[in-house]
Write an enzyme that holds these catalytic residues in place. Structure first.
Site: not given
Lengths: 294, 294
Positions: B170, B238
């Site tokens: 990811k 983030k």
């Protein structure tokens, strides 16, 4: 049409052949004469100088490397400007500075010679297969008149606006190409250092929002350690310099492109200038002590 | 299957609905109780705590924001670990730190509870349409057992390796997504400042080596001044922080990703955190005194 072609390098030579195949008569000239001789068996006619090329040509095409090269063959001693007939057209398909383009076009206009800037994307493969994407600036009616030429060289030509706007579009293309490949290289270096299965990750990321031409084509080559050039490191280093110069002229600050430019300067300095742009990953590999290989 | 689902935000709520549609029984819990209540009409059963969710579940899915959130709902007071049965599975579909993932998996393993990390790409649209791309780390046999769940939530799941490798994949995805979008934004800012016809340039560059999912989708939205979120600025900020942290843990220097991260920090600070990632272009617009609009 009676055409002239100046610059018979990796791009210019196959482009000339595609024009001959499409039925045009082409007079050619190259700084290194051997390259013109190599084309003579194909029907290209050798000329003595850029001036000589332009002499009988309705349209003279230029495909050389950088802004000073175009200035030299168009405006220099025995340059195109000395031979070109009034109402004829010069198409510069090199990738050079938009502001130098406007200067050259103004000089040609003084002699009633029209100019289009028409840089290409698609590299050597695109030149060979006549699948180039061509971005054109200049007068619209001149563009329309030259469509048969663009159709013989590429699969798509786009009229982008007045003089210099073809070069602007090409630089936009290169900002995006260089940044996308930098992202691919950085992602793959991160993956390799993490020890994840590179083939699995490659399959996962090509399936969604990370996908790109650069990932599918050059990412796949990186995984196979194939650094053959579609587009060379030293040429990309040049284009990124042109982008920087043009951005400074406009006083447009850029964030990532200047950093990527420095990356290309670094790998070019190391002697990788003749490899394909995907060799950019080697800089990240060196910094991180890792090799990206599936 | 009897499933549990913890975290009913923009992603978790539609994912829960897709699991119910696929015939699973789902007990749910959310930190803000109202969100769980909103789902009760759909067949979801409200639970009292993450512990309560995990109690009767073969598989408990977690979809929250960041590493500390996962630690809290799995390992904290009345956390999943207190309710989960031996041999049951926890699937963390949040995007968090690979090293925190390995720590949590080790704690669960002490209780004979299995864990998969299975972060997703595809955003809110993908969650709603069950078209997420899912990257999975953990034991292969546990992955195989959970395939019906992944098939109900996404159109592709990829097994990437042992624990944490889904999170690594990811993060690789996010490096590439963020870098590709940064390139698109920088190219479009350059184009706008140059005064070239943006629609023509967009058409020219999508035709070749510059093309990407980001260009076709978010580039097109930028030209229409559409900053609605597929994926939010504050979430990308983030993820870019997680990438930096993981790269530092591995001692892998990155070039462009840290700079792009700072760009997201800057626009998040300006209050654009709830906009889509394509709002990154606003930073370049501000620096250059230009608006990208076709």
């Amino acid at each position: 049409m009676n055409l002239g072609f100046v610059g018979l390098g990796l791009m210019g030579a196959p482009m000339t052949q595609n024009l001959i195949k499409a039925g045009h008569k082409v007079r050619v000239w190259n700084r290194t004469p051997g390259k013109a001789t190599a084309l003579s068996g194909t029907g290209a006619i050798q000329a003595e100088s850029p001036m000589d090329v332009a002499g009988g040509a309705e349209v003279t095409i230029v495909m050389v490397t950088d802004s000073p090269d175009v200035e030299e063959v168009v405006l220099g001693d025995k340059g195109i400007i000395e031979g070109a007939q009034p109402e004829s057209v010069v198409i510069d398909m090199s990738s050079i500075s938009p502001s130098v383009t406007r200067k050259i076009a103004a000089r040609l206009q003084e002699r009633q010679v029209n100019m289009l800037d028409a840089p290409v994307s698609g590299g050597v493969w695109g030149a060979q297969n006549a699948s180039l994407s061509i971005m054109v600036g200049g007068q619209r009616e001149i563009y329309d008149r030259c469509l048969p030429i663009f159709d013989a060289l590429g699969q798509r030509s786009t009229y982008c606006g007045g003089t210099g706007m073809g070069q602007v579009a090409k630089l936009v293309n290169q900002v995006i190409v260089a940044g996308t490949l930098a992202a691919v290289a950085e992602g793959l270096a991160f993956a390799a250092k993490s020890g994840v299965d590179l083939t699995a990750v490659f399959n996962a990321v090509t399936g969604g929002a990370a996908n790109s031409w650069q990932l599918e084509n050059l990412g796949a080559r990186i995984l196979k350690r194939d650094f053959a050039p579609g587009f060379k490191v030293r040429m990309q280093a040049k284009d990124l310099r042109l982008i920087q110069e043009a951005a400074l002229e406009m006083q447009l600050p850029l964030l990532t492109t200047p950093l990527i430019h420095q990356g290309y300067v670094a790998i070019n300095r190391e002697g990788l200038g003749e490899e394909g742009t995907q060799a950019y990953v080697k800089l990240l590999e060196r910094l991180g002590g890792v090799e990206v290989s599936s």
